[in-house]
Enzyme design. Structure first.
Site, PDB file in Angstrom:
ATOM      1  CD  GLU A  12      -6.101   7.684 -52.048  1.00  0.00           C
ATOM      2  OE1 GLU A  12      -6.776   6.832 -52.646  1.00  0.00           O
ATOM      3  OE2 GLU A  12      -5.611   7.507 -50.921  1.00  0.00           O
ATOM      4  N   GLY A  14      -3.441   5.226 -57.900  1.00  0.00           N
ATOM      5  CA  GLY A  14      -3.736   3.867 -58.315  1.00  0.00           C
ATOM      6  C   GLY A  14      -2.554   2.919 -58.199  1.00  0.00           C
ATOM      7  CE  LYS A  15       1.713   5.290 -54.513  1.00  0.00           C
ATOM      8  NZ  LYS A  15       0.678   6.345 -54.461  1.00  0.00           N
ATOM      9  CB  THR A  16      -2.881   0.124 -53.723  1.00  0.00           C
ATOM     10  OG1 THR A  16      -2.131   0.943 -52.820  1.00  0.00           O
ATOM     11  CG2 THR A  16      -3.269  -1.163 -53.026  1.00  0.00           C
ATOM     12  CB  VAL A  17      -5.391  -0.336 -58.517  1.00  0.00           C
ATOM     13  CG1 VAL A  17      -6.004  -1.097 -59.699  1.00  0.00           C
ATOM     14  CG2 VAL A  17      -6.491   0.168 -57.602  1.00  0.00           C
ATOM     15  CE  LYS A  39       2.839   2.271 -49.249  1.00  0.00           C
ATOM     16  NZ  LYS A  39       2.237   2.945 -50.387  1.00  0.00           N
ATOM     17  CB  ALA A 109       6.918   4.583 -54.403  1.00  0.00           C
ATOM     18  N   GLY A 111       3.117   7.826 -51.868  1.00  0.00           N
ATOM     19  CA  GLY A 111       2.808   9.078 -52.548  1.00  0.00           C
ATOM     20  C   GLY A 111       3.203   9.110 -54.008  1.00  0.00           C
ATOM     21  CB  CYS A 169     -10.292   4.300 -64.680  1.00  0.00           C
ATOM     22  SG  CYS A 169     -10.114   4.531 -66.467  1.00  0.00           S
TER      23      CYS A 169
END
Length: 234
Positions: A12, A14-17, A39, A109, A111, A169
Protein backbone atom coordinates in the site's frame (compact mmCIF):
# COMPACT_ATOMS: atom_id res chain seq x y z
CA UNK A 1 18.38 -1.77 -20.11
CA UNK A 2 14.73 -1.34 -21.08
CA UNK A 3 13.34 -2.41 -17.72
CA UNK A 4 12.32 -0.54 -14.56
CA UNK A 5 11.31 -2.23 -11.32
CA UNK A 6 8.82 -0.33 -9.16
CA UNK A 7 8.97 -1.27 -5.50
CA UNK A 8 8.01 0.40 -2.23
CA UNK A 9 8.75 0.61 1.43
CA UNK A 10 5.80 -1.72 2.13
CA UNK A 11 2.43 -2.82 0.84
CA UNK A 12 0.00 0.00 0.00
CA UNK A 13 2.87 2.41 -0.65
CA UNK A 14 1.58 3.42 -4.06
CA UNK A 15 3.37 1.08 -6.47
CA UNK A 16 0.23 0.48 -8.52
CA UNK A 17 -0.50 4.20 -8.75
CA UNK A 18 2.99 4.96 -10.02
CA UNK A 19 3.07 1.99 -12.40
CA UNK A 20 -0.30 3.02 -13.85
CA UNK A 21 0.68 6.67 -14.17
CA UNK A 22 4.06 5.92 -15.76
CA UNK A 23 2.47 3.43 -18.16
CA UNK A 24 -0.07 6.10 -19.14
CA UNK A 25 2.77 8.56 -19.68
CA UNK A 26 4.57 6.24 -22.09
CA UNK A 27 1.43 5.30 -24.02
CA UNK A 28 0.23 8.89 -24.38
CA UNK A 29 3.51 10.74 -25.03
CA UNK A 30 5.51 7.93 -26.68
CA UNK A 31 2.88 5.87 -28.52
CA UNK A 32 5.55 4.59 -30.92
CA UNK A 33 7.22 2.72 -28.06
CA UNK A 34 6.06 -0.80 -27.36
CA UNK A 35 5.12 -0.92 -23.68
CA UNK A 36 5.10 -4.06 -21.55
CA UNK A 37 3.82 -4.30 -17.98
CA UNK A 38 4.52 -7.10 -15.56
CA UNK A 39 3.37 -8.07 -12.09
CA UNK A 40 5.62 -11.14 -11.99
CA UNK A 41 4.18 -12.64 -8.83
CA UNK A 42 0.66 -11.87 -7.67
CA UNK A 43 -1.20 -13.23 -4.66
CA UNK A 44 -4.95 -12.64 -4.96
CA UNK A 45 -6.73 -10.57 -7.59
CA UNK A 46 -5.81 -6.96 -8.27
CA UNK A 47 -3.02 -5.42 -10.31
CA UNK A 48 -2.92 -7.76 -13.31
CA UNK A 49 -6.63 -7.34 -13.86
CA UNK A 50 -6.33 -3.55 -13.52
CA UNK A 51 -3.58 -3.28 -16.15
CA UNK A 52 -5.51 -5.46 -18.57
CA UNK A 53 -8.52 -3.20 -18.13
CA UNK A 54 -6.69 0.13 -18.50
CA UNK A 55 -4.15 -0.59 -21.23
CA UNK A 56 -4.07 -2.23 -24.63
CA UNK A 57 -1.30 -4.71 -24.00
CA UNK A 58 -0.12 -7.35 -26.47
CA UNK A 59 0.52 -9.71 -23.57
CA UNK A 60 -1.31 -12.74 -22.27
CA UNK A 61 -2.31 -12.96 -18.62
CA UNK A 62 0.59 -15.37 -18.10
CA UNK A 63 3.04 -12.87 -19.59
CA UNK A 64 1.83 -10.14 -17.25
CA UNK A 65 1.82 -12.44 -14.24
CA UNK A 66 3.69 -15.72 -14.72
CA UNK A 67 3.12 -16.75 -11.11
CA UNK A 68 -0.36 -16.34 -9.64
CA UNK A 69 -1.57 -17.60 -6.25
CA UNK A 70 -5.10 -17.48 -4.92
CA UNK A 71 -4.45 -16.40 -1.33
CA UNK A 72 -3.45 -12.73 -0.75
CA UNK A 73 -0.40 -13.73 1.27
CA UNK A 74 3.39 -13.63 0.92
CA UNK A 75 4.36 -15.86 -2.04
CA UNK A 76 6.12 -18.63 -0.08
CA UNK A 77 3.08 -18.94 2.20
CA UNK A 78 0.53 -18.68 -0.63
CA UNK A 79 2.48 -21.23 -2.68
CA UNK A 80 2.64 -23.69 0.22
CA UNK A 81 -1.14 -23.54 0.60
CA UNK A 82 -1.45 -24.73 -3.00
CA UNK A 83 1.35 -27.31 -2.70
CA UNK A 84 3.35 -25.36 -5.26
CA UNK A 85 6.76 -23.73 -5.44
CA UNK A 86 7.73 -20.16 -6.33
CA UNK A 87 9.26 -20.90 -9.73
CA UNK A 88 11.65 -18.00 -10.34
CA UNK A 89 12.98 -19.72 -13.44
CA UNK A 90 9.57 -19.28 -15.04
CA UNK A 91 9.50 -15.62 -13.99
CA UNK A 92 12.93 -14.98 -15.52
CA UNK A 93 12.06 -16.75 -18.78
CA UNK A 94 8.86 -14.73 -19.08
CA UNK A 95 10.67 -11.48 -18.34
CA UNK A 96 13.23 -12.20 -21.05
CA UNK A 97 10.43 -12.98 -23.51
CA UNK A 98 8.56 -9.75 -22.70
CA UNK A 99 11.79 -7.71 -22.86
CA UNK A 100 12.57 -9.03 -26.33
CA UNK A 101 9.23 -7.81 -27.73
CA UNK A 102 8.94 -4.42 -26.01
CA UNK A 103 10.89 -1.17 -25.86
CA UNK A 104 9.91 -0.47 -22.25
CA UNK A 105 8.98 -2.97 -19.56
CA UNK A 106 7.61 -1.72 -16.24
CA UNK A 107 7.64 -4.30 -13.46
CA UNK A 108 5.58 -3.82 -10.33
CA UNK A 109 7.08 -5.73 -7.45
CA UNK A 110 5.05 -7.27 -4.67
CA UNK A 111 5.11 -5.68 -1.23
CA UNK A 112 8.28 -3.81 -0.29
CA UNK A 113 11.99 -4.34 -0.83
CA UNK A 114 12.13 -6.56 2.23
CA UNK A 115 9.10 -8.66 1.27
CA UNK A 116 9.83 -12.38 0.87
CA UNK A 117 9.64 -13.97 -2.57
CA UNK A 118 10.84 -17.37 -1.40
CA UNK A 119 11.94 -18.62 2.00
CA UNK A 120 15.47 -17.44 1.14
CA UNK A 121 15.03 -14.39 -1.12
CA UNK A 122 13.48 -10.94 -0.78
CA UNK A 123 12.47 -8.45 -3.47
CA UNK A 124 15.77 -6.64 -2.83
CA UNK A 125 17.75 -9.84 -3.36
CA UNK A 126 16.06 -10.46 -6.71
CA UNK A 127 16.43 -6.86 -7.87
CA UNK A 128 20.13 -7.02 -7.10
CA UNK A 129 20.79 -10.43 -8.62
CA UNK A 130 18.81 -9.65 -11.79
CA UNK A 131 20.33 -6.16 -12.05
CA UNK A 132 16.99 -4.40 -12.35
CA UNK A 133 17.05 -0.59 -12.24
CA UNK A 134 14.66 0.27 -9.43
CA UNK A 135 12.55 3.17 -8.22
CA UNK A 136 11.44 3.21 -4.57
CA UNK A 137 7.96 4.50 -3.72
CA UNK A 138 7.73 6.09 -0.27
CA UNK A 139 4.24 6.93 1.08
CA UNK A 140 3.78 10.38 2.60
CA UNK A 141 3.02 9.66 6.26
CA UNK A 142 4.57 9.89 9.71
CA UNK A 143 7.59 7.61 9.87
CA UNK A 144 8.30 7.87 6.15
CA UNK A 145 11.81 9.25 6.64
CA UNK A 146 12.88 6.25 8.70
CA UNK A 147 11.27 3.85 6.22
CA UNK A 148 13.09 5.52 3.33
CA UNK A 149 16.44 5.30 5.12
CA UNK A 150 15.95 1.65 6.06
CA UNK A 151 14.85 0.61 2.57
CA UNK A 152 17.68 2.43 0.82
CA UNK A 153 20.13 0.75 3.20
CA UNK A 154 18.64 -2.62 2.27
CA UNK A 155 18.87 -1.72 -1.42
CA UNK A 156 22.56 -0.85 -1.07
CA UNK A 157 23.24 -4.04 0.89
CA UNK A 158 21.67 -6.06 -1.92
CA UNK A 159 23.46 -4.04 -4.61
CA UNK A 160 20.25 -2.76 -6.12
CA UNK A 161 20.64 -0.06 -8.79
CA UNK A 162 18.32 2.47 -7.16
CA UNK A 163 17.40 5.14 -9.72
CA UNK A 164 15.56 7.34 -7.24
CA UNK A 165 12.79 7.81 -4.70
CA UNK A 166 9.24 8.90 -5.52
CA UNK A 167 7.04 10.22 -2.72
CA UNK A 168 3.39 9.23 -2.96
CA UNK A 169 0.34 10.63 -1.19
CA UNK A 170 -1.70 7.59 -0.19
CA UNK A 171 -4.34 10.02 1.11
CA UNK A 172 -5.01 13.70 0.48
CA UNK A 173 -2.13 15.63 2.08
CA UNK A 174 -1.48 19.33 2.56
CA UNK A 175 1.75 20.96 1.41
CA UNK A 176 2.68 21.38 5.08
CA UNK A 177 2.20 17.67 5.78
CA UNK A 178 4.30 16.70 2.76
CA UNK A 179 7.06 19.09 3.84
CA UNK A 180 6.98 17.92 7.47
CA UNK A 181 6.64 14.16 6.94
CA UNK A 182 8.74 13.68 3.79
CA UNK A 183 11.14 16.63 3.35
CA UNK A 184 12.96 15.82 0.08
CA UNK A 185 16.23 17.51 1.03
CA UNK A 186 16.51 15.58 4.30
CA UNK A 187 15.64 12.26 2.67
CA UNK A 188 18.18 12.88 -0.07
CA UNK A 189 20.84 13.82 2.47
CA UNK A 190 20.23 10.75 4.63
CA UNK A 191 19.99 8.27 1.76
CA UNK A 192 22.27 9.83 -0.86
CA UNK A 193 19.49 9.02 -3.34
CA UNK A 194 17.64 11.56 -5.50
CA UNK A 195 14.01 12.29 -4.66
CA UNK A 196 12.30 12.56 -8.04
CA UNK A 197 9.19 14.33 -6.80
CA UNK A 198 5.85 13.78 -5.12
CA UNK A 199 2.73 12.17 -6.60
CA UNK A 200 -0.44 13.80 -5.24
CA UNK A 201 -3.38 11.71 -4.04
CA UNK A 202 -5.10 10.14 -7.04
CA UNK A 203 -8.43 8.42 -6.49
CA UNK A 204 -9.30 7.67 -10.14
CA UNK A 205 -6.71 5.45 -11.80
CA UNK A 206 -8.78 5.26 -14.98
CA UNK A 207 -8.15 8.96 -15.76
CA UNK A 208 -5.01 8.19 -17.77
CA UNK A 209 -4.57 11.75 -19.09
CA UNK A 210 -4.35 13.08 -15.55
CA UNK A 211 -2.12 10.24 -14.45
CA UNK A 212 0.32 10.94 -17.30
CA UNK A 213 0.32 14.64 -16.51
CA UNK A 214 1.19 13.95 -12.87
CA UNK A 215 4.19 11.87 -13.91
CA UNK A 216 5.39 14.63 -16.23
CA UNK A 217 5.81 16.84 -13.15
CA UNK A 218 8.45 14.52 -11.68
CA UNK A 219 12.19 14.70 -12.34
CA UNK A 220 11.91 12.74 -15.56
CA UNK A 221 15.44 13.57 -16.66
CA UNK A 222 16.84 11.36 -13.91
CA UNK A 223 14.17 8.71 -14.35
CA UNK A 224 14.61 8.60 -18.11
CA UNK A 225 18.31 7.75 -17.80
CA UNK A 226 17.06 4.20 -17.40
CA UNK A 227 15.87 4.39 -20.99
CA UNK A 228 18.70 6.61 -22.28
CA UNK A 229 19.29 4.67 -25.48
CA UNK A 230 15.60 4.95 -26.35
CA UNK A 231 15.60 8.70 -25.81
CA UNK A 232 18.60 9.13 -28.10
CA UNK A 233 16.56 7.66 -30.96
CA UNK A 234 13.96 10.47 -30.74
Amino acid sequence: MNTLLITGTDTEAGKTVFTTAYSAYWQIYYPQRRLGIMKPIQSGEGDRELYQKLFSLDQSSEEITPLYFQAPLAPPIAAARENREVDLGLVWQTLEKVRSRHDIVLIEALGGLGSPITSELTVADLAGEWRLPTVLIVPVKLGAIGQAVANVALAKQSRVHLVGIVLNCIEARTEAQIADWTPPELIQSLTNTPVLGCVPYLDNLSDLEKMAQVISNLDLETLMLTFKSLNQKD
